[in-house]
Design a protein around this motif. Structure first.
Motif: not given
Ligand SMILES: C[S@@+](CC[C@H](N)C(=O)[O-])C[C@H]1O[C@@H](n2cnc3c(N)ncnc32)[C@H](O)[C@@H]1O
Length: 280
Positions: A108-124
């Motif tokens: 996303a950084r290299e392609k300059q995209l508007d994305i936030e990534y979270l390293n998280q369990n989606y149950l939480d």
């Protein structure tokens, strides 16, 4: 070799029994999985590139809104997230595989995209009325145990804005007996399960009373190490899934059997149904 233990482990698991190990977050296996995810030519871990583009376009058509906040649960290396960000949407991707998320952040950084990534369990996750669209794609809904399913649906409902949509794909009941994997074994010097010699014993089971299949893998390493992995895959008749979604407050539920083409692929348009449901 501990024959009695292997014999015991090789019996049919009890319903919802857990394996000794988790595949997605294992440091070695998650690297192998990332290689599979980003290969555009097959449907292992992620679907092939053409299917991802077609499904992403179809998802965006359902929402029909040119600028959305989108939440991609179990986003993996961000293949759908990137497609949607490239169409002008603001995307948040959540995945508990650190390897996949680190790869996705770099892309996303290299392609300059508007994305936030979270390293998280989606149950939480605990977002409140933040998203226009939440997606959970590639049959991830099916692998959740009933109490996890309830938790995820509560989280999704809370995360959606009023009028927002939740889209997921699930295995349906068509020809389900053909989806029980056959008993097999393999012996490897190194491979998917371990960067060391191993024997893998695999078997598949059907639990019709719970409408769920199990894929059971026993991985025997050097020095008699044993890891077991059990993957549960629920299948849903429309009436069952509509009831579950309605119980969690969703409405305007529509199901689509034609998003994927019917083909010889293991999961294809015959046995995968997409559901669109709304927060009213
Ligand atoms: C079958 S893959 C699909 C990935 C992506 N949706 C796609 O189709 O390309 C499932 C993904 O969900 C992630 N996952 C599974 N359970 C999760 C959980 N409880 N919380 C966060 N991520 C999870 C895995 O790490 C993996 O990346």
């Amino acid at each position: 070799m501990n024959f009695e233990l292997i014999k015991k482990l090789s019996s049919k698991p009890k319903l919802y029994e857990k394996g000794s190990s988790v595949m997605w977050t294992d440091p070695y296996i998650s690297k192998k999985l990332l290689e599979l995810h980003i290969n555009p030519d097959h449907d292992i871990a992620s679907r092939n590139k053409t299917k991802i583009e077609n499904i992403s376009n179809w998802i965006l058509q359902q929402a029909n809104n040119s600028k959305m906040n989108i939440l991609d649960l179990g986003c993996g290396p961000g293949l759908y997230a990137e497609f949607m960000a490239q169409k002008g949407h603001s995307v948040t991707g959540v995945d508990f595989s650190e390897n996949s998320i680190q790869y996705a952040i770099k892309q996303a950084r290299e392609k300059q995209l508007d994305i936030e990534y979270l390293n998280q369990n989606y149950l939480d996750i605990d977002f409140v009325e933040k998203f226009d669209l939440v997606i959970l794609i590639y049959l991830d809904f099916c692998v959740l145990l009933p109490e996890e399913r309830d938790k995820v649906l509560r989280n999704i409902y809370r995360a959606l804005k009023k009028g927002g949509l939740f889209i997921c794909d699930v295995v349906n009941e068509m020809n389900i007996d053909k989806k029980i994997i056959a008993q097999s074994w393999e012996i490897q010097e190194t491979g998917f399960w371990k960067d060391a010699p191993y024997i893998a014993l695999t078997n598949g089971y059907h639990y019709p009373e719970a409408k769920v299949l199990a894929n059971h893998h026993i991985i025997i390493g050097e020095n008699d190490t044993i890891d077991t992995y059990i993957f549960w895959t629920h299948y849903f008749e429309t009436k069952d899934l509509v009831e579950i979604l309605e119980m969690h407050g969703f409405g305007e539920i529509k199901c689509y059997n034609n998003v994927l083409p019917k083909s010889n692929d293991y999961w294809n348009g015959e046995n995968v149904t997409f559901y669109v449901s709304g927060k009213e």
